[in-house]
Write an enzyme that holds these catalytic residues in place. Structure first.
Site, short mmCIF file in Angstrom:
data_model
loop_
_atom_site.label_atom_id
_atom_site.label_comp_id
_atom_site.label_asym_id
_atom_site.label_seq_id
_atom_site.Cartn_x
_atom_site.Cartn_y
_atom_site.Cartn_z
N LYS A 1 12.31 9.94 10.66
CA LYS A 1 11.64 8.63 10.61
C LYS A 1 12.62 7.49 10.93
O LYS A 1 13.64 7.36 10.26
CB LYS A 1 11.08 8.38 9.21
CG LYS A 1 9.96 9.34 8.81
CD LYS A 1 9.39 8.91 7.46
CE LYS A 1 8.03 9.54 7.25
NZ LYS A 1 7.34 8.93 6.11
N GLU B 1 7.74 0.06 10.82
CA GLU B 1 6.39 0.06 10.26
C GLU B 1 5.39 0.28 11.39
O GLU B 1 5.72 0.15 12.55
CB GLU B 1 6.10 -1.31 9.60
CG GLU B 1 6.94 -1.59 8.37
CD GLU B 1 6.75 -0.55 7.29
OE1 GLU B 1 5.61 -0.14 7.04
OE2 GLU B 1 7.75 -0.13 6.70
N GLY B 2 4.16 0.55 10.99
CA GLY B 2 3.08 0.49 11.99
C GLY B 2 2.66 1.81 12.59
O GLY B 2 1.83 1.84 13.48
N ARG C 1 0.87 -1.19 0.00
CA ARG C 1 0.00 0.00 0.00
C ARG C 1 0.90 1.23 0.00
O ARG C 1 1.73 1.40 0.88
CB ARG C 1 -0.91 0.01 1.24
CG ARG C 1 -2.11 0.97 1.12
CD ARG C 1 -2.86 1.11 2.43
NE ARG C 1 -2.05 1.79 3.40
CZ ARG C 1 -1.90 1.42 4.67
NH1 ARG C 1 -2.51 0.35 5.14
NH2 ARG C 1 -1.12 2.11 5.48
N SER D 1 -2.73 -2.91 6.01
CA SER D 1 -4.06 -3.26 6.50
C SER D 1 -5.16 -2.33 6.01
O SER D 1 -4.92 -1.38 5.27
CB SER D 1 -4.04 -3.30 8.03
OG SER D 1 -3.61 -2.06 8.53
N LYS E 1 12.51 2.37 5.38
CA LYS E 1 12.65 3.81 5.13
C LYS E 1 13.98 4.12 4.44
O LYS E 1 14.08 5.02 3.63
CB LYS E 1 12.57 4.59 6.45
CG LYS E 1 11.32 4.33 7.27
CD LYS E 1 10.09 4.94 6.61
CE LYS E 1 8.84 4.73 7.45
NZ LYS E 1 8.34 3.36 7.45
N ARG F 1 -7.62 7.71 5.03
CA ARG F 1 -7.62 7.84 6.50
C ARG F 1 -7.52 9.31 6.85
O ARG F 1 -6.76 10.05 6.23
CB ARG F 1 -6.44 7.08 7.10
CG ARG F 1 -6.60 5.57 7.05
CD ARG F 1 -5.31 4.87 7.34
NE ARG F 1 -4.28 5.25 6.38
CZ ARG F 1 -3.01 4.90 6.48
NH1 ARG F 1 -2.60 4.19 7.49
NH2 ARG F 1 -2.15 5.27 5.56
N GLU G 1 5.10 6.92 2.37
CA GLU G 1 5.84 5.66 2.49
C GLU G 1 5.13 4.60 1.67
O GLU G 1 4.01 4.79 1.22
CB GLU G 1 5.91 5.22 3.96
CG GLU G 1 4.56 4.90 4.56
CD GLU G 1 4.62 4.42 6.01
OE1 GLU G 1 5.73 4.27 6.54
OE2 GLU G 1 3.56 4.19 6.60
N ASN H 1 4.08 0.53 2.21
CA ASN H 1 4.02 -0.57 3.17
C ASN H 1 4.06 -1.88 2.39
O ASN H 1 3.19 -2.12 1.57
CB ASN H 1 2.71 -0.52 3.96
CG ASN H 1 2.54 0.82 4.66
OD1 ASN H 1 3.09 1.03 5.72
ND2 ASN H 1 1.78 1.72 4.06
#
Length: 432
Positions: free
Chosen positions: A322, A326-327, A83, A109, A263, A408, A102, A104
């Protein structure tokens, strides 16, 4: 156990249609790029060299990658579900531009829950007497697109009786999101089992042909919804991960593809000439990809890194710091960024971070509906994600597509973090 509804915006958010289309148009290019990086041992080795000296998590992933390559890859079918996330940067001239935050490459998800969001916003608009606007919302079903990729990989693996294994966390808060994809697979008569690293350690085994078995069932595809942060691992889990990587099963992602999402790789891609090296002959794809890059800077030891660190300390509001994680919820901004950089500016530890230009989106008003939260109108910013799915067999790309989108939205006081981190909520784009 307590079930909460997934948080969402009351109303869909305006998204410039030209940027939305640009994000979709570049997704197949990003799929090709991620896949090319995952096959390029020298590039990963060179790019992550400084990071693995100071970041134990990346180093352990990298060691497994090298061990599996030395033994010889048993896996011949490769499945990528990624994604790519963007914000709309209203820079100097005020015209919004698409800038990648970024990509993923593991456990990307909300493909399931966002497949349900359009219906919610369509209903809200109708209740408000906005039927015409409701009919303008685009259909969106990433869970179907992601399941098509898993199905293709399962078919190419070539065993009708083999199962798809969802590798899931010990404690699962986001289970319904996974169930949407799982149900799509059951509807295609593909058996799905759900296991944790611990189960793999205790019951997983390989036969002489490196076929993976769980509880006596052959596993065709391992779909990771776990394993992307250091907290997911103890010694047993690392051994389970190695067992999975050594197997013939199609891993989504295999460890090289997980490394392609770091990253540090993202920062290296922004260097002049890197994209051309990785995607030779794809001039137009390179141009489309590069058009989405925000400014990214290396903090490697040396003069270049020293200059950038000094610049960020002097003007911390311009940048985001950064780590290789992840997450969501890990990035540093403003005063915090300044303090951390001042502490590590002369230490090799700084090479475990990258520095990125801070994107300045145009806020809009919306209501964020969250369990146990007061309802109030908030100034919000949105982030657009495009799901990509690809399947490669040997050297041949047999599927490469964009599989849907995710919007989002969060209140502007929250600098960092996504839905799982409890900050952002699910949204639907209303194209303008």
């Amino acid at each position: 156990q307590v079930v909460n509804y997934a948080p969402f915006t009351l109303l869909p958010s305006a998204v410039p249609s030209v940027l939305f289309e640009q994000a979709y148009a570049v997704q197949q290019d990003f799929n090709l790029l991620v896949d090319a990086i995952s096959q390029n041992k020298e590039f990963l080795e060179h790019t992550l060299a400084s990071t693995i000296k100071v970041d134990d998590f990346t180093a352990r992933l990298f060691r497994i990658h090298m061990q599996v390559l030395e033994e010889g890859l048993a896996q011949s079918v490769f499945l990528g579900i990624n994604r790519s996330d963007y914000m709309f940067d209203c820079g100097v001239d005020g015209a919004p531009a698409l800038k990648q935050i970024e990509i993923n490459t593991i456990a990307a998800s909300f493909g399931g829950l966002t497949s349900r969001t359009v219906a919610v916003h369509g209903r809200v608009l109708k209740v408000l007497g906005k039927s015409k606007e409701a009919s303008c919302l685009l259909p969106n079903n990433p869970s179907k697109g992601l399941a098509l990729g898993i199905t293709k990989a399962w078919e190419l693996y070539g065993s009708q009786s083999a199962v798809v294994m969802f590798l899931v966390e010990e404690v699962q808060r986001n289970i319904f999101d996974q169930r949407c994809i799982e149900n799509e697979l059951w509807n295609r008569n593909i058996r799905v089992i759900r296991k944790r690293f611990r189960d793999v350690f205790e019951k997983g085994s390989l036969d002489d042909a490196k076929r993976l078995y769980m509880d006596g069932q052959e596993v065709a595809v391992v779909y990771y919804r776990e394993g992307y942060v250091p907290g997911n691992y103890n010694q047993q889990n690392w051994e389970a991960r190695l067992l999975l990587e050594r197997s013939r099963a199609v891993k989504c992602p295999d460890i090289a593809t997980q490394l392609a999402g770091t990253k540090k790789v993202q920062q290296e891609l922004s260097r002049p000439g890197t994209l051309e090296t990785l995607l030779p002959g794809h001039t137009e794809a390179v141009a489309r990809i590069r058009a989405t890059f925000a400014g990214l800077y290396s903090l490697d030891m040396g003069e270049e890194g020293d200059k950038i660190a000094a610049k960020a300390i002097a003007d911390p509001e311009r940048f985001v710091l950064k780590p290789q994680r992840e997450g969501g919820g890990n990035n540093l901004y403003g005063e915090e960024l300044k303090q951390v950089l001042e502490k590590i500016r002369d230490s090799p530890e700084r090479t475990s971070y990258i520095l990125m230009d801070k994107i300045k989106p145009q806020p809009a008003m919306n209501y964020l509906l969250r369990a146990h939260s007061p309802l109030q109108v908030s100034e919000c910013i949105s982030e657009l994600g495009i799901f990509g799915v690809y399947v490669r067999q040997g050297k041949e790309m047999v599927m490469n597509k964009a599989a849907g989108h995710l919007l989002r939205t969060k209140a502007i006081e929250h600098a960092d973090g996504g839905v799982a981190a409890g900050v952002a909520v699910l949204d639907t784009p209303y194209l303008v």
